[in-house]
Design a protein around this motif. Structure first.
Motif, PDB file in Angstrom:
ATOM      1  N   ALA A   5      25.291 -22.686  99.790  1.00 20.80           N
ATOM      2  CA  ALA A   5      26.552 -22.392 100.460  1.00 20.80           C
ATOM      3  C   ALA A   5      27.511 -21.769  99.476  1.00 20.80           C
ATOM      4  CB  ALA A   5      27.151 -23.673 101.041  1.00 20.80           C
ATOM      5  N   GLU A  58      23.312 -29.398 106.489  1.00 25.18           N
ATOM      6  CA  GLU A  58      24.024 -28.696 105.417  1.00 25.18           C
ATOM      7  C   GLU A  58      23.590 -29.203 104.044  1.00 25.18           C
ATOM      8  OE1 GLU A  58      28.256 -27.638 107.684  1.00 25.18           O
ATOM      9  OE2 GLU A  58      28.154 -29.287 106.250  1.00 25.18           O
ATOM     10  N   LEU A  79      26.216 -22.525 111.460  1.00 24.86           N
ATOM     11  CA  LEU A  79      25.608 -22.653 110.130  1.00 24.86           C
ATOM     12  C   LEU A  79      25.464 -21.299 109.440  1.00 24.86           C
ATOM     13  CD1 LEU A  79      22.845 -25.266 111.001  1.00 24.86           C
ATOM     14  CD2 LEU A  79      24.743 -25.661 109.431  1.00 24.86           C
ATOM     15  N   GLU A  81      27.564 -19.181 109.073  1.00 24.63           N
ATOM     16  CA  GLU A  81      28.779 -18.833 108.334  1.00 24.63           C
ATOM     17  C   GLU A  81      28.534 -18.904 106.831  1.00 24.63           C
ATOM     18  OE1 GLU A  81      33.460 -20.255 108.025  1.00 24.63           O
ATOM     19  OE2 GLU A  81      31.986 -21.520 109.027  1.00 24.63           O
ATOM     20  N   GLU A  82      27.689 -19.864 106.386  1.00 24.08           N
ATOM     21  CA  GLU A  82      27.466 -20.046 104.956  1.00 24.08           C
ATOM     22  C   GLU A  82      26.006 -19.912 104.543  1.00 24.08           C
ATOM     23  OE1 GLU A  82      29.177 -23.474 103.216  1.00 24.08           O
ATOM     24  OE2 GLU A  82      31.109 -23.261 104.203  1.00 24.08           O
ATOM     25  N   TYR A  83      25.071 -19.904 105.503  1.00 18.73           N
ATOM     26  CA  TYR A  83      23.657 -19.903 105.137  1.00 18.73           C
ATOM     27  C   TYR A  83      22.930 -18.748 105.832  1.00 18.73           C
ATOM     28  CZ  TYR A  83      24.964 -24.695 103.961  1.00 18.73           C
ATOM     29  OH  TYR A  83      25.597 -25.790 103.473  1.00 18.73           O
ATOM     30  N   HIS A 263      31.042 -28.566 106.957  1.00 21.00           N
ATOM     31  CA  HIS A 263      31.783 -27.478 106.318  1.00 21.00           C
ATOM     32  C   HIS A 263      31.760 -26.188 107.141  1.00 21.00           C
ATOM     33  CE1 HIS A 263      32.108 -30.096 102.953  1.00 21.00           C
ATOM     34  NE2 HIS A 263      30.842 -29.979 102.553  1.00 21.00           N
ATOM     35  N   THR A 264      30.717 -25.993 107.938  1.00 27.43           N
ATOM     36  CA  THR A 264      30.549 -24.728 108.652  1.00 27.43           C
ATOM     37  C   THR A 264      31.280 -24.747 109.992  1.00 27.43           C
ATOM     38  OG1 THR A 264      28.424 -25.616 109.429  1.00 27.43           O
ATOM     39  CG2 THR A 264      28.372 -24.108 107.567  1.00 27.43           C
TER      40      THR A 264
END
Length: 578
Positions: A5, A58, A79, A81-83, A263-264
């Motif tokens: 991430a 996550e 998910l 958004e970051e991965y 977090h996402t």
């Protein structure tokens, strides 16, 4: 592909940890137990169960562990958004639309290429379609894990729809098989549900770790009472959002845990009056999608060919029916003409010469007979064409049925071999691995044979005579082995296949630029890598045409390649016996 991430100035430790942190207070779960064990996350709608599932995912993705998520409501795409995670399903928002025919490739991508996958089944109109896809993906995950033994988690949302208390269909049976026998192969299962009373109780009680969020219905709290006890059945009704009782096999204590917020992007949040701006989502490599698109294109081509042949068949049948009607009308007209001529001859016998009447009647009869013969010939020709079309349709359908039957045979052999091994272990006997391997190799050879038969059906406009030598060359076992070896050496299997496809498409030698056009890429660097890998194994030849390099299939050396392969096989067999 990196699964780390992006956390701003914080630097993530890329070394896999032994545990994952699920709360701000520092509560953790052991990674191996989560990946390979059986877990369940339960709670009523809005209690935080899906958030808890996302937190676990996550943490695993941060440590570089791929997972496969069965998303029933389309709420896990946040998910991305970051991965870099592959989003597959039936909606246009997915990276690619998939069906059961993609199941084996999906299992290969996530297990062998470490690509996380969201299997979004929310867009399928019929439950049967989504269940068939889940069943096939689960079956291929289980089969591959028997060889790979790689820690891997399958997370299933709304698990009560697939493992219900009332009874199990084929999909439920497959998930239960993973729950019972997947652990020893490294394949874990985590189910999420808002209705624990509707989930098969044997599955819940056999889980290694439980997360109990807020539950208020009597039927659901009875399940809590059965598993945790009466005091927790009362207390679970008062839990706050995100709060849960954590119960695990590796810790006798039942802990009250406040899960952290994920977090996402929260795609499953209840809509409110405020406007929510969706985040930018990461994309996966186009090469990964092209492997899945190839399967889609092949399925569409087969379906279109069958549909085209069936349409032609219907047209021919309509034409035959029309000709038969016209033939019947011609017979009626002939009969009427004969009666009319006889009537004229009888009423005007004295005025009309009988020879003229007979001549006229014979002319009419001859004309009608000629029409009847012509119609019969056309009818016969159409029936022959009709039979040929019907045979082609039947051949295609038999090929498809044989492939499906072969897949079932492969699955059955795998299950029988595993049962055979377990029986041998129970009786203290050595399992006959060589016999099992021989059966599996036989299945693979049958699959290749069927694949070759399916490839013999040429598309409309294809020059079968021009490509016959190429097809025979490529179907040879020795050549296939060399092509597979070239795929391992080249930058990507796609470029190796592109070299062969370009040669087949033009029925002649091709340049590096023509191959790049076939692959729709700008650079010829990958093409050169693929050509060199094939050339070093004598599959293709290279020649100079001015400043251009021409590439063609090395058909003239087929006998020598076969002989070399046979010599190598004999040598290996002799060495094995020694």
């Amino acid at each position: 592909m990196s699964n780390q991430a992006n956390t701003g100035d914080n630097t993530s430790d890329t070394t896999p940890k032994d545990s994952i942190q699920i709360s701000e207070a520092g509560e953790t779960l052991p990674v191996v137990e989560v990946l390979t064990g059986r877990g369940v996350i339960l709670g009523k709608s809005g209690s935080g169960k899906s958030n808890s599932g996302s937190v676990v995912i996550e943490e695993l993705l941060d440590d570089g562990y791929p997972v496969l998520i069965v998303d029933v409501d389309g709420e896990y795409f946040g998910l991305k958004e970051e991965y870099e995670i592959l989003h597959l399903g039936a909606d246009e928002e997915c990276d690619l639309q998939v069906g059961p025919e993609h199941a084996e490739k999906i299992a290969e991508l996530t297990l062998e290429q470490n690509i996380p996958v969201i299997l979004d089944v929310s867009g399928y109109l019929h439950d049967e379609d989504q269940k068939e896809l889940i069943k096939e993906v689960g079956r291929h995950l289980f089969a591959k894990e028997k060889k790979l033994k790689k820690p891997f988690l399958l997370l299933v949302e709304e698990v009560h729809e697939y493992i219900p208390e009332s009874g199990l269909d084929d999909t439920g049976q497959m998930l239960i098989k993973i729950a019972k026998r997947g652990r020893k192969h490294g394949l874990g299962l985590c189910g999420i549900s808002q209705r624990p009373a509707d989930v098969k109780k044997d599955f819940i009680t056999q889980c290694d770790w439980h997360v109990w969020h807020r539950l208020t219905w009597d039927n659901d709290t009875k399940v809590v009472r059965r598993v945790l006890g009466s005091e927790y059945a009362d207390a679970v009704q008062e839990l706050n959002d995100g709060e849960a009782f954590l119960h695990t096999d590796w810790d006798d204590q039942i802990k009250r845990v406040q899960f952290r917020r994920k977090h996402t992007f929260d795609a499953g949040a209840t809509p409110g009056l405020e406007e929510i701006e969706p985040p930018d989502l990461k994309s996966v490599s186009s090469d990964i999608l092209s492997e899945l698109e190839t399967i889609s294109e092949r399925e569409r081509a087969e379906a279109n060919e069958v549909e085209r042949l069936q349409s032609r068949l219907e047209d021919k049948e309509d034409r035959i029916e029309a000709l038969e009607e016209e033939l019947e009308r011609s017979r009626d007209v002939t009969e009427l003409a004969e009666r009319f001529t006889d009537a004229i001859a009888q009423s005007e016998g004295k005025k009309t010469d009988s020879g003229e009447v007979e001549t006229t009647l014979e002319q009419i009869r001859e004309e009608k007979n000629e029409q009847i013969r012509s119609l019969k010939e056309e009818n016969q020709e159409l029936r022959q064409q009709n039979d040929e079309l019907l045979n082609r349709v039947q051949e295609l359908e038999e090929t498809i049925e044989n492939v499906q039957a072969l897949e079932t045979l492969n699955q059955n052999i795998g299950e029988v071999s595993e049962a055979y091994i377990r029986l041998g272990e129970a009786l203290g006997l050595d399992p006959q691995e060589e016999e099992i391997e021989r059966l599996q190799k036989r299945v693979e050879s049958l699959r290749e044979e069927l694949s070759g038969r399916a490839g013999q059906h040429t598309q409309p406009g294809q020059k079968a005579d021009d490509t016959h030598a190429y097809q025979e060359f490529l179907r040879d076992t020795a050549i296939q082995e060399k092509i597979e070896a070239a795929k391992q050496e080249a930058t990507s299997p796609r470029y190796v296949e592109g070299v062969i496809t370009a040669i087949m498409a033009q029925d002649q030698s091709v340049t590096y630029e023509e191959i790049a056009d076939e692959l729709d890429i700008n650079s010829t660097g990958h093409v050169a890598s693929a050509v060199n890998a094939l050339h070093s194994r004598d599959v293709v030849t290279k020649s100079k045409d001015g400043r251009l390099t021409k590439v063609d299939l090395n058909i003239t050396e087929l006998d020598e390649i076969r002989a070399a392969a046979n010599r190598r096989a004999v040598s290996e067999e002799l060495m094995s016996e020694i």
